[in-house]
Each structure stands twice: as structure tokens, then as C-alpha cells.
Design an enzyme around this catalytic site. Structure first.
Site, mmCIF file in Angstrom:
data_model
loop_
_atom_site.group_PDB
_atom_site.id
_atom_site.type_symbol
_atom_site.label_atom_id
_atom_site.label_comp_id
_atom_site.label_asym_id
_atom_site.label_seq_id
_atom_site.Cartn_x
_atom_site.Cartn_y
_atom_site.Cartn_z
ATOM 1 N N GLY A 61 2.666 -2.242 3.643
ATOM 2 C CA GLY A 61 2.970 -3.386 4.494
ATOM 3 C C GLY A 61 2.759 -3.207 5.986
ATOM 4 N N ASP A 62 2.423 -2.011 6.454
ATOM 5 C CA ASP A 62 2.251 -1.805 7.900
ATOM 6 C C ASP A 62 1.174 -0.755 8.160
ATOM 7 O OD1 ASP A 62 2.738 -2.222 10.605
ATOM 8 O OD2 ASP A 62 4.311 -0.707 10.687
ATOM 9 N N ILE A 63 0.013 -0.966 7.548
ATOM 10 C CA ILE A 63 -1.067 0.012 7.710
ATOM 11 C C ILE A 63 -1.770 -0.241 9.038
ATOM 12 C CG2 ILE A 63 -3.245 0.866 6.770
ATOM 13 C CD1 ILE A 63 -2.152 0.088 4.029
#
Length: 84
Positions: A61-63
Site C-alpha cells: 500500500g505504500d510502495i
């Protein structure tokens, strides 16, 4: 980890020494060639494949480049590690 007698939840993290992917790829192309860049992307894809293969699947979710740490290996070369 969970300590049964106290019902405390403890998170154990691994310390990884290295530079952010953002710092590594911003260096000159002569130092960070295309072959190394492909290897680093491969490492991140392997991490995501592992996470997505769990049941239920884990979604990062936060690459972003600041969540990828590039570690220098003792035998030479580099390895990317997905963080957060």
C-alpha cells in the site's frame, strides 16, 4: 510475538543498514548501471510476490523509493529490501 502471561504484543524488527533506493538511483549511471537497476527491481518484485501469495494476501500500500532500502552485500553487489 505475544507473551501469554501478560498478553503483551511485541513487534520484532530487523535492522538493515543501507541507502534508500532514491539515493542509489540518483547517483551517476556509471556507478549504478542498468543491470544493477534491474536486479534491484527484481528484489522488490520478489518481496511483493511473497506478500501477495499469503492467504489472506498482504498488500503493502505504500510502495515508493524511500520505502526500499539498498543493502551492500559483503561479497559485493547490492540487494533491495522492501520496508514499512
Amino acid at each position: 510475538c505475544i507473551e501469554p502471561s501478560s498478553a503483551e504484543v511485541v513487534l520484532v524488527l530487523e535492522y538493515v543498514d543501507g541507502e534508500s533506493l532514491e539515493d542509489v538511483v540518483s547517483q551517476t549511471t556509471a556507478k549504478v548501471g542498468n543491470g544493477l537497476r534491474v536486479d534491484l527491481v527484481h528484489d522488490v518484485v520478489c518481496a511483493l510476490t511473497y506478500l501477495h501469495s499469503r492467504r489472506p494476501a498482504i498488500v503493502h500500500g505504500d510502495i515508493k523509493d524511500s520505502n526500499v532500502l539498498v543493502q551492500s552485500l559483503p561479497a559485493g553487489g547490492m540487494r533491495a529490501r522492501l520496508l514499512d
